[in-house]
Design a protein around this motif. Structure first.
Motif: not given
Ligand code: ADP
Ligand code: BMX
Length: 302
Positions: A211-219, A239-258
């Motif tokens: 929320a602070a970042a969304a209000k433009g706070q640099d820290w 990717t170096a270890i497993l040769g990944l072709d796809t990564v999906a992101m979840g969690g409230s931070i992973g899915l947070a806007p931006g």
């Protein structure tokens, strides 16, 4: 992955993370009803099961109904539950979870929360056409599940896939796992809150930092950028270890806007070979719930 029609998933699921417990009634592969309550992180395993049970009772669960339970922490092949990050769930020190769930609720399968989500995404979501797939959750911690050549990678001690405990050049401090300078210690919700406290913003959780970042706070912006950079470097390393072709992101931070855009921008600095497709989890916050029930039904009729 082995074909399992999504509409065969009917039953119940729970997902206990470091911050919240979710439970759901699932009908034909879709979450029909969901309840959420905060996790009492210090509570002992019996109290955690009681909290799950309260939610399941409210959803109409009857003893013996199909039930999958996803938990933060490692679940070994005997069904015992251990926190890997002792700072997150300090009272989970090796507890016969599957046995207790079967005793109290009639039938259940338990597994790690990120492994459950990886299974769901591998079967029905972002990983369904992938040969080398990782699910990453950026939430209280940073968890992972790996689906390689159509198999969910598992180890007897339940630690396989715990990618948040990899070392990170973006980190420097201690991690509740006992390791130093891990991805989780700088990129997960607890790490973000610790970085905020170190920047003079005590009692500020990750949501408040966003929320602070969304209000433009640099820290705050810097802390989130560091988290996303650490996650992007982790994706390059995996990717170096497993040769990944796809990564999906979840969690409230992973899915947070931006957040995923920041991780993509940081990943763009990697050479093309180390840059898999990075997408939000198709099943969003439902992934661990759907995956937990899928794990249970696969075990019942393999
Ligand atoms: P759990 O780790 O229990 O599975 P979550 O996936 O909700 O739960 O992740 C919890 C973390 O996400 C906490 O650090 C919390 O502050 C943070 N968080 C929750 N909602 C948001 C949001 N809208 N934006 C950014 N961070 C959030
Ligand atoms: C930590 C670890 C993992 C878990 C991941 C995501 C513990 C208590 N947790 O890496 O087992 O999968 O966090 O969990 O050792 P969440 O709490 O962020 O959902």
């Amino acid at each position: 992955m082995q074909n399992m029609p999504r509409n065969t998933l009917t039953g119940f699921a729970a997902d206990l993370g470091g911050t919240k417990i979710a439970a759901a009634r699932i009908e034909q592969g879709v979450v029909a009803e969901r309840l959420i309550t905060p996790t009492d992180a210090a509570a002992d395993p019996d109290a955690q099961i009681a909290a799950i049970r309260t939610l399941l009772d409210r959803l109409g669960h009857a003893s013996g109904a199909p039930l999958g339970v996803a938990v933060a922490g490692r679940v070994d092949s005997a069904g015992s539950w251990h926190a890997v990050n002792r700072g997150t769930l300090p009272a989970i020190l090796g507890f016969a979870l599957e046995q207790a769930l079967v005793r109290d609720l009639g039938a259940a399968t338990c597994l790690n929360d990120a492994a459950a989500a990886a299974l769901a995404e591998g079967l029905f979501g972002a990983g369904s056409r992938s040969n080398s797939f990782a699910y990453l959750t950026v939430s209280t911690g940073v968890g992972g599940g790996l689906v390689i050549a159509n198999r969910l990678i598992a180890s007897e001690n339940g630690l396989a896939g715990h990618v948040g405990f990899v070392s990170s050049r973006h980190a420097s401090g201690p991690c509740g796992s006992g390791r130093m300078a891990t991805v989780e210690s700088i990129a997960g919700g607890r790490g973000i809150a610790a970085a905020a406290a170190a920047a003079g913003h005590a009692d500020t959780d990750a949501r408040a930092v966003f929320a602070a970042a969304a209000k433009g706070q640099d820290w705050a912006d810097r802390i989130i950028a560091t988290s996303a950079s650490a996650v992007a470097t982790l994706i390059g390393d995996l990717t170096a270890i497993l040769g990944l072709d796809t990564v999906a992101m979840g969690g409230s931070i992973g899915l947070a806007p931006g957040y995923i855009d920041r991780a993509r921008a940081a990943l763009a600095e990697e050479p093309a070979l180390f840059r898999p497709r990075l997408v939000p989890a198709t099943l969003g916050h439902d992934a661990p719930l759907i995956g937990a029930l899928a794990a249970h039904l696969r075990k019942e009729s393999p």
